[in-house]
Every structure is written in C-alpha cells, then in structure tokens.
Motif scaffolding. Structure first.
Motif, mmCIF file in Angstrom:
data_model
loop_
_atom_site.group_PDB
_atom_site.id
_atom_site.type_symbol
_atom_site.label_atom_id
_atom_site.label_comp_id
_atom_site.label_asym_id
_atom_site.label_seq_id
_atom_site.Cartn_x
_atom_site.Cartn_y
_atom_site.Cartn_z
ATOM 1 N N LEU A 56 0.813 -1.219 0.000
ATOM 2 C CA LEU A 56 0.000 0.000 0.000
ATOM 3 C C LEU A 56 0.845 1.268 0.000
ATOM 4 N N ALA A 63 -0.548 1.106 7.911
ATOM 5 C CA ALA A 63 -1.085 -0.111 7.305
ATOM 6 C C ALA A 63 -1.964 -0.895 8.275
ATOM 7 N N GLU A 112 -5.106 0.311 -4.668
ATOM 8 C CA GLU A 112 -3.881 0.191 -3.888
ATOM 9 C C GLU A 112 -3.677 1.440 -3.030
ATOM 10 N N LEU A 114 -4.299 3.643 0.235
ATOM 11 C CA LEU A 114 -4.523 3.299 1.636
ATOM 12 C C LEU A 114 -5.911 3.714 2.113
ATOM 13 N N MET A 117 -8.640 1.651 0.588
ATOM 14 C CA MET A 117 -8.585 0.297 1.135
ATOM 15 C C MET A 117 -9.196 0.251 2.536
#
Length: 600
Positions: A56, A63, A112, A114, A117
């Motif tokens: 990421l 993360a 991809e 962050l 996601m």
C-alpha cells in the motif's frame, strides 16, 4: 362416519409442519456458509499482514488501519444489525450485511490506495452481523430437535472459516496477485446471498417498537473510542494523552448511553435484560473465550514460520503454517453434534465449562509442545475442541434468557463481547511479543519467552471464564427442550405450562388452522396496552400454549404467527378476578402455501 373421522385424523397426523416445509434441510448449511464467508473475510489478509506497508506504499503504523477498520466496523454493526433484524426481518438484514461486504470487497479489489482500502475494509466489517442474524433465523424457523446442533455450527463458523481460509489465502498470496483475495471474498458473498434467497425463509416474528437511532449513534461512538486505544495503544503509547483520553471519553459516552437506553421506550439494547445474571455472566465469559481464541491465532503461525536459526522457530512456509493451524477450525466444526447431545442432557452451562476446561488443557500442554510442527497440530486440535464447545454454548445460554423477539439484538451483543475479547487479546499479546522480542541481525523477532507468556495469559483468561461460568444458573427444565431437546422424552414444555396456567391464571388455549388442525411451534405473543411485549411462547405439538398475564384487570392483544400462515391478532381482556382465560387463535394458510398443499 367413524371411518371418515379416522381418515381425517390420519391426514392430520401426516400433515407436515409448516415450519419444516419452509425451513428445509438446506437452511442450516446455507446459514453456516454465510458465517464461514464472514470468517474468510476476516482472515483474508492474515498471510500478507507483514507485506501490507509495501503493497500500500505506506508506513507500518498506517497499514494496521486496514485491519483495525474491519474490527471497528464489525463491532459497531453487530448489535445494530441484530436489532434491525428483530424489527424488520432477519433474512432481509442478513442479505444487507452480505451485500455491503461484497461492495467493500470489490472496492478493495480495485485499489492500492490506503484510504480507499481502509474504507473498503470497513464496509467488509459490516458482514459481522451475519452471525447473530443467522442464529436468530435458526431459532425462529427450525424444529426444536435440530436447534442445538444448528446453533453450535453457526456459532463456531467463525473458527471454521478462519481455519479453512488461512491456508487458502496463503496459497493465493504466494501464487497470484493479492487483489485476488478480495475477488474471492466478493464471489463467496454473492454465492452466499444467492443461496440465502433460494433456501432461507423470512421469519414472521417481529419485535415491537422502532429503531433507536440515538442509541445506535451513542453505542457506535462509545465503541470506537474504546476499541481504538485498545488496538492502537502499542503504536501510540499506553500512557499517551491520545490513548488515555479516548479511554476516558469512551467510559463517559457509554455511561451516558446507558442512562439514555434505560429511559428509552424502545432501546437498541435492553440493559435490564442484559443485566440479568445469566445474560451478564454469559457475556463476561464470552470476552474470556474471545481472548483465548485469538491467542492461538497470533502465536502458532509466527512460531511455525520463524527460521530454525532462531533455535526455536520451525522454519515452515506460509502455506504449511496455515495447514498446521487449519485443524483448529475443522475441530470446531466436528464438535457441533457432540455439543448438541451434551447440552441436551446437561445444559449449555456444563458444555461451556467443559469447553473452557479443554481450552485450559490445550494451552497448558502447549507450554511444552512447541518444538515440532506435528505438536502445533495437536495443540490446534485440542484448542479447537474446547473453543468449539465454548462458542457453541454461548448462543444457547443467551437464547434461554431472552424473549424470541430479542434474539438478534441479544446475540449481536454477545458477538460484540467476543470481538472485544479478541481485540483485548490482540493488544495485550501484541505488546507482550513486542516487549520480549530478540534481535536477529537487522530485525527483531518474537521470543520463545513471549510465546509462552502469551499462552499463560490465555490460560489465565480461561480460568477467569471458568469462575464466571460457575455462577451461571443451571438451565431450567422448562426451557431446555425448546433450546436443545434431542429426544421425545424431553418434549412438550408448553403442555405442562398450559396446565399450570389453567390453575393459576393467565391466557391459554390452542392455535389452529382454518380446518381445525393444530399448528405446532407457532409463536404466540402477548402485547400490553402500550404496545410492548408482555410475554411470548411457542405452541407444543398439539397447538397448545400458555401465557401468564403480568397484571389482572387489564386489556391485551394476543398475536399468533407461524411460517406459512398469515399472522392473526385478537383483543384479550384479563379479568380482575385473576381467573384463567381460554382463547383459541385460528390462523389462515397463506396463499403460496395453500397452492402447494393443493397441488401435493
């Protein structure tokens, strides 16, 4: 004429129960598959956790939000979806939970970034409500002799799915693009939704009242403020102003939320019910079981994958490590039938305590069985058996203590308690492993001391759970057959209640269809003048019911409902004399069911 009567009687004996006709044999595996789908979603990123910062393009501390977002969303969604299911239909909310999970999976599969996601993983977390909703559907739809093993399988599906998904996800991560994991989760979600639409009926039982939006917002804010410092405390510092401030804010918010819920006419969580001894102690035991369950998931995969150069690592690949831990989930699945038989004879309290004892034995043995891969398999099997028994007992204990109309919300709260347990386990054991790590070249790795300390912490949590479970009241004989009966000699609790009510006051009678055939396992609800539920029971095989009235000289409404029939309500006055009142409820077969009966 006698011959005609005998023929009619024979036809009545052969007439299938509407609940069995609608809730066929496919309901249990379909609902269990939904639970396994949720578990797969949770376990999806475990094999690639250490690679997330690179994947990421971010820092390790950022993360971790990918995992934290799912946890927070699941904790918030679980009690809310349970209450919405009680109010508006459990199958409807189950489909909504799975649909949101599919959307979240697709969002993650195409990004991809962050922030995107994290948003997708939060949407995936909403699927956590599927577990209490599935248990609620089972209670509403299944015959009593099938309910024990069905709830056990549904409750343990989290472990089953996690155990099966770990090696599968590791295999995909090693040989394909990591986004494939999310496409797989979306596919499982769509398949689960299709099977639910085709096989699972919508329940007819509804809770009175409305959805408590202020209560939902207050609980959500309080949980976020509580779980954030638990999951991020090791990164922020346990004595930092952010951590301590959020903990203090969560306590204040939850206290104010509790006061609001106690005064609300239709609370999101009935705190008076939750404060009952059996409900409160079951929820406390659930926290301890959650701690014990997550400890093994954190320790064994790391021990298996550490290089042998450490002197204690087992040097296994990601896939082999997943296969060694997989028996944990498989064993949980296989103990479900054992739980049903044990609980039917001894009650869910005994099976919960036995499960906790087996978990303690597993962790105790694990302190000396960490030197070979086959030993980790033994630990996983023993712990899986204990966790399976314990997890299977929890919904039965909750269901035995609450009204059927509160099943979804009560089991949602219980599932939340397990999630809090896993969060505490993750935070505490993560801190232990970090503080006891050793340097191996340029990196720090967990030490054997840290692994053993983690197992001792889990054993301590199990010991606390055993003490808590010991104070649970024994299962009442009148309710045990409804929850867990597996033999004919434990049947007919309603028949005994009907006899008692006839002598002590209350409402009793029969639920019949238009032809005079008794309707077995129909829901009969007593509603007072304010619209609140004053009592609820289920008819026996002869269609008989009995309900005690909370006060004499009052007016009520008696409502009857059963799968395959149109609901029926009628006024019911309870005299000041307190004498029993006999009222029969006649239900009309709904049009689709009538056509089925005619064609057959």
């Amino acid at each position: 004429m006698p011959q005609t009567t005998n023929d009619q009687h024979a036809e009545e004996q052969q007439l299938p129960d509407p609940r069995e006709r609608r809730a066929g044999g496919g309901v249990v595996p379909v609902l269990a598959f939904a639970g396994i789908t949720v578990a797969v979603m949770q376990t999806l990123l475990v094999p690639v956790i250490k690679d997330l910062p690179a994947l990421l393009h971010t820092d390790p501390s950022n993360a971790t939000w990918v995992m934290t977002a799912t946890l927070l969303a699941g904790a918030v969604a679980t009690p809310i979806m349970g209450r919405l299911g009680d109010l508006h239909g459990k199958r409807r909310m189950l489909l909504a939970s799975l649909a949101v999970m599919v959307i979240g999976s697709l969002v993650c599969a195409f990004t991809e970034e962050l922030v995107v996601m994290i948003a997708g993983r939060a949407l995936q977390g909403f699927a956590m409500g599927a577990i209490p909703l599935g248990i609620g559907i089972m209670r509403d739809e299944l015959p009593r002799e099938k309910l024990g093993s069905a709830m056990a399988l549904m409750s343990s599906s989290i472990g089953v799915g996690g155990g099966l998904a770990l090696p599968g996800a590791a295999l995909v991560a090693q040989h394909a693009d990591w986004h494939t994991l999310f496409f797989g989760a979306a596919g499982l979600g769509v398949l689960s939704m299709a099977l639910t639409v085709l096989v699972v009926p919508e329940t007819s039982l509804r809770a009175p009242g409305r959805f408590d939006l202020p209560g939902a917002l207050g609980l959500s804010l309080g949980l976020v403020c509580l779980l954030l410092p638990i999951t991020k405390g090791s990164d922020w510092g346990w004595t930092s102003g952010t951590t301590l401030g959020l903990i203090a804010a969560s306590l204040l918010i939850l206290a104010l939320w509790g006061l609001f819920e106690l005064r609300s006419p239709a609370p999101l969580v009935d705190l008076r019910t939750s404060a009952r001894r059996e409900v409160l102690l079951t929820n406390l035991a659930s926290v301890m079981v959650g701690v014990a369950f997550y400890a093994v998931s954190l320790v064994l995969p790391q021990l298996l994958q550490l290089p042998t150069s450490t002197g204690y690592g087992l040097g296994q690949s990601m896939v082999v490590a997943g296969l060694c831990v997989a028996p944990l989930g498989l064993t949980m699945m296989f103990v479900a039938p054992l739980y049903a038989r044990l609980s039917a004879r001894r009650g869910p309290k005994v099976s919960l305590m036995l499960g906790l004892l087996v978990i303690a034995i597993g962790y105790g043995a694990g302190l000396g069985l960490m030197s070979a891969a086959w030993q980790t398999v033994v630990i996983a099997v023993v712990l899986g058996a204990g966790i399976g028994l314990a997890y299977s007992s929890l919904p039965a204990l909750i269901i035995g203590a609450v009204d059927p109309s509160e099943t979804g919300a009560a089991n949602g709260l219980n599932t939340l308690m397990r999630s809090i347990g896993t969060s505490v386990s993750s935070a505490v054991i993560g801190m232990v492993l970090a503080n006891t790590s050793v340097r191996m070249g340029p990196v720090s790795v967990p030490s054997m001391e840290g692994f053993r300390t983690s197992f001792m912490i889990a054993t301590g949590a199990v010991a606390i759970g055993l003490v808590v479970a010991a104070f649970l009241p024994s299962q009442r004989d009148a309710t045990r057959p409804v929850l867990l009966a597996s033999s004919a000699d434990e049947a007919a609790p309603v028949r005994e209640a009907s006899h008692a009510a006839a002598g002590s006051g209350g409402f009793h009678g029969r639920v019949l269809d238009a032809d005079g055939t008794p309707v077995a396992r129909a829901n009969v609800t007593l509603i007072d003048r304010t619209g609140r539920q004053a009592g609820l029971t289920v008819t026996d095989e002869a269609g008989r019911y009995a309900l005690t009235a909370p006060s004499s000289g009052s007016s009520f409404v008696l409502a009857g409902s059963a799968t395959g029939y149109a609901p029926r309500a009628c006024p019911a006055a309870y005299p000041a004399s307190g004498l029993p009142v006999e009222i029969d409820l006649v239900l009309t077969v709904s049009a689709p069911e009538r056509r089925t009966a005619v064609s057959s």
